[in-house]
Design a protein around this motif. Structure first.
Motif, PDB file in Angstrom:
ATOM      1  N   HIS A  75      -8.878  -5.272  -4.257  1.00  6.00           N
ATOM      2  CA  HIS A  75     -10.344  -4.565  -3.589  1.00  6.00           C
ATOM      3  C   HIS A  75     -10.780  -3.661  -4.367  1.00  6.00           C
ATOM      4  O   HIS A  75     -12.090  -3.269  -4.257  1.00  6.00           O
ATOM      5  N   SER A  76      -9.712  -2.718  -4.928  1.00  9.86           N
ATOM      6  CA  SER A  76     -10.311  -1.555  -5.641  1.00  9.86           C
ATOM      7  C   SER A  76     -10.684  -1.744  -6.704  1.00  9.86           C
ATOM      8  O   SER A  76     -11.217  -0.748  -7.583  1.00  9.86           O
ATOM      9  N   LYS A 100     -16.010 -12.595  -6.459  1.00 11.51           N
ATOM     10  CA  LYS A 100     -15.101 -12.300  -5.067  1.00 11.51           C
ATOM     11  C   LYS A 100     -14.500 -13.359  -4.443  1.00 11.51           C
ATOM     12  O   LYS A 100     -15.296 -14.422  -4.040  1.00 11.51           O
ATOM     13  N   ASN A 105      -3.642  -5.416   0.695  1.00 14.30           N
ATOM     14  CA  ASN A 105      -4.206  -4.596   1.771  1.00 14.30           C
ATOM     15  C   ASN A 105      -5.552  -5.157   2.361  1.00 14.30           C
ATOM     16  O   ASN A 105      -5.853  -5.165   3.567  1.00 14.30           O
ATOM     17  N   LYS A 106      -6.335  -5.975   1.546  1.00 12.72           N
ATOM     18  CA  LYS A 106      -7.551  -6.596   1.793  1.00 12.72           C
ATOM     19  C   LYS A 106      -7.624  -8.124   1.741  1.00 12.72           C
ATOM     20  O   LYS A 106      -6.772  -8.489   0.995  1.00 12.72           O
ATOM     21  N   ASP A 129     -19.675  -1.282   0.794  1.00 10.90           N
ATOM     22  CA  ASP A 129     -19.068   0.033   0.539  1.00 10.90           C
ATOM     23  C   ASP A 129     -18.885   0.386  -0.771  1.00 10.90           C
ATOM     24  O   ASP A 129     -19.319  -0.224  -1.648  1.00 10.90           O
ATOM     25  N   ASN A 130     -18.000   1.528  -1.011  1.00  8.26           N
ATOM     26  CA  ASN A 130     -17.637   2.045  -2.358  1.00  8.26           C
ATOM     27  C   ASN A 130     -16.230   1.782  -2.780  1.00  8.26           C
ATOM     28  O   ASN A 130     -15.431   2.517  -3.443  1.00  8.26           O
ATOM     29  N   SER A 131     -15.540   0.508  -2.406  1.00 10.65           N
ATOM     30  CA  SER A 131     -14.214   0.348  -2.510  1.00 10.65           C
ATOM     31  C   SER A 131     -13.917   0.174  -3.897  1.00 10.65           C
ATOM     32  O   SER A 131     -12.687   0.272  -4.239  1.00 10.65           O
ATOM     33  N   VAL A 132     -14.686  -0.490  -4.794  1.00  7.13           N
ATOM     34  CA  VAL A 132     -14.549  -0.725  -6.108  1.00  7.13           C
ATOM     35  C   VAL A 132     -14.587   0.556  -6.988  1.00  7.13           C
ATOM     36  O   VAL A 132     -15.682   1.017  -7.015  1.00  7.13           O
ATOM     37  N   ASP A 133     -13.507   1.149  -7.508  1.00  3.04           N
ATOM     38  CA  ASP A 133     -13.614   2.382  -8.238  1.00  3.04           C
ATOM     39  C   ASP A 133     -13.922   2.167  -9.791  1.00  3.04           C
ATOM     40  O   ASP A 133     -13.313   1.410 -10.371  1.00  3.04           O
ATOM     41  N   ASN A 187     -19.914  -5.699  -0.903  1.00  4.81           N
ATOM     42  CA  ASN A 187     -18.933  -5.270  -0.017  1.00  4.81           C
ATOM     43  C   ASN A 187     -19.785  -4.257   1.037  1.00  4.81           C
ATOM     44  O   ASN A 187     -19.062  -4.428   2.125  1.00  4.81           O
ATOM     45  N   ASN A 215     -19.744  -3.237  -5.083  1.00  4.35           N
ATOM     46  CA  ASN A 215     -19.941  -2.531  -4.113  1.00  4.35           C
ATOM     47  C   ASN A 215     -21.037  -2.778  -2.979  1.00  4.35           C
ATOM     48  O   ASN A 215     -21.047  -2.740  -1.750  1.00  4.35           O
TER      49      ASN A 215
END
Length: 537
Positions: free
Chosen positions: A294-295, A463, A321-322, A398-402, A396, A393
């Protein structure tokens, strides 16, 4: 009013039911097919399938120089199945399959004017345990759509056509028993307030599929050593594959086994044109894509690569985790490697357009890539990595992908590729090289080039979620497809075939399938049931 009685009632009009009906009317038996869905859905999931079958010792294999036989195949089967000491009937069905698939499926279908594409693919090669030692995956020319279409033709034009009846939109809920013998069933007609209707026959055949169309049952029967099921799972089966007839069989003493064994897939996206809740589309993911969490971090330490052990991919994803993953690739990779499982997104094979199909293989399936870009918000196309991450992101919320994490992962992978083939110290690249060593897979697997190569763009991120497909367990049967009670004795008058029977014996594949054992398993179990029925007085 006189109650009409049939020789055979078949519950379910999927490919197993159609094959059983064909074999029974060949011998003059009167047959009633009861189907829960509409007439337009005749053939069930088989009609939507890609049409691949694992077959052993065929002339096509020999023509391609593949040395295969039942002993090699059974050894491979047991390696993947991991049978227990109590798996007597699954072991018998596994042995029956490897010995009979060439004659009872391959040659039989050829005799019914069906054809196979002249290549054999190598799938489920194995990762920690040996899978298919040699290529066995034969693809019907016309996909599962043509398979169903052909049996529709055979039944419609059969000399004994008047011996066959269909009733659609009839939901069977119970089996009728008299003096220890199953003599019929009760069904409710859709959109009516009338009481249940009763139907009677000398033989009742359950051909209603498995349980993976009901996500609640999937979670309830989730394989316990894997822990809790993912919070998000897509439905790659059909809501009518809900185990309703499994429960009815159990109430009559039938034995259900291995319902925790399922054949799910790791690369599902929401169906762009859903027909029911959580309806998913199963992608055949690209070997050359980076599989990320997820990251945006590459899943490891061992990279995930499709084509070797589907079950293990699902296991690893279920531990994350996801409940979702990403694949990172570029247009060049997608055009050559990406595919969608099933007939719906393979129109050139489904409609038997040979020139157009070869053109897509040789020049790239840009049609499919453009279609997914247009139809699916889970299929993201971007000019550069910054834009790609922003869109990931945004999807999603959010900002989970770095961005920095993802950039480092893809840059490190690309750097290894640039060092040259002799220095490819990456297990994903080694597996790609192995895949490309077999000629039919070579044309569908890219020669490694950096993912961020501008000439191979634009970039793509997909995804993905786990998606259900088939039940590997089910109603326990013997080699005549007769339903067995918990003492191993057949229940008089009752049969189960196809996925309802775990493709034979309540779990012929064991823990995981060699892939392609489903359509052919439907045919083998259906023909076995019909042979037993036709031999009865």
């Amino acid at each position: 009013m006189a109650i009409k009685k049939y020789d055979v009632i078949i519950i379910g009009a999927g490919i197993a039911g159609l094959v059983a009906a064909y074999e029974c009317i060949n011998k003059g038996k009167s047959v009633l097919i009861l189907e829960r869905n509409t007439k337009e859905h005749l053939g069930g999931l088989a009609k939507l399938s890609f049409g691949g079958m694992a077959l052993v010792g065929t002339p096509l294999q020999r023509r391609l120089g593949i040395k295969d036989n039942s002993a090699i195949a059974l050894d491979d089967w047991h390696s993947f199945a991991d049978f227990g000491t109590s798996d007597v009937y699954p072991k018998q069905w596994a042995e029956q399959y490897v010995h009979e698939s060439a004659e009872q499926v391959y040659h039989w279908l050829l005799g019914l004017d069906l054809k196979f594409f002249p290549v054999v693919n190598w799938v489920e090669r194995g990762q920690y345990k040996r899978g298919n030692s040699v290529p066995r995956y034969h693809v019907l020319w016309g996909t599962g759509h043509r398979l169903v279409e052909r049996f529709e033709e055979l039944l419609k034009n059969h000399p004994n056509r008047d011996r066959l009846s269909y009733l659609f939109e009839h939901k069977v809920t119970e089996l009728v028993e008299e003096n220890g013998k199953i003599v019929g069933c009760t069904a409710k007609q859709k959109n009516t307030s009338e009481k249940d209707l009763s139907f009677f026959a000398d033989h009742v055949v359950v051909a209603t599929g498995g349980i993976t169309g009901c996500l609640d049952k999937v979670r309830e029967n989730w394989y316990k050593p894997w822990g809790k099921p993912p919070t998000e799972i897509l439905n790659g089966s059909h809501p009518y594959a809900d185990g309703l007839l499994h429960e009815a069989v159990s109430r009559k003493g039938g034995n259900l086994t291995h319902l925790d064994k399922m054949w799910n897939y790791a690369a599902g996206i929401p169906h762009p044109k859903p027909e029911f809740e959580a309806h998913g589309l199963s992608l055949i993911p690209c070997k050359s894509a980076l599989w990320l969490d997820h990251s945006g971090r590459r899943i490891g330490p061992e990279p995930m690569v499709t084509g070797f052990d589907t079950n293990e991919l699902c296991h690893r994803i279920s531990q994350l985790n996801k409940p979702y993953t990403w694949q990172l690739l570029n247009w060049r990779i997608a055009a050559k490697e990406l595919a969608v499982s099933g007939s719906e997104h393979n129109p050139m094979i489904r409609d038997r357009k040979l020139f157009s199909f070869l053109q897509e293989v040789l020049l790239g399936n840009h049609r499919l890539v453009r279609q997914l870009e247009k139809e699916s918000d889970h299929f993201i196309v971007a000019r550069d990595l910054h834009e790609l991450v922003n869109q990931m992101n945004r999807l999603n919320g959010d900002n989970s992908v770095d961005y920095e994490v993802l950039k480092q992962e893809v840059t490190q992978f690309d750097d290894v590729i640039r060092r040259g083939q002799g220095l490819w110290n990456d297990d994903q690249l080694r597996r790609i090289q192995h895949a490309r060593s077999w000629r039919s897979d070579r044309v569908r697997t890219c020669k490694p080039r950096p993912i961020l190569d501008p000439s191979a763009g634009p970039l793509i991120a997909i995804k993905l979620r786990l998606i259900t497909r088939k039940s590997l367990g089910g109603i326990q049967t013997d080699l005549q497809s007769r339903v067995l009670n918990q003492l191993g004795a057949p229940i008089a008058g009752l049969y189960a075939i196809g996925e309802a029977a775990g493709f034979g014996g309540g779990g012929a594949s064991g823990f995981k399938s060699l892939e392609g054992t489903f359509l052919s398993g439907c045919i083998l179990t259906a023909r076995a049931a019909a042979k037993s029925i036709n031999a009865s007085v």
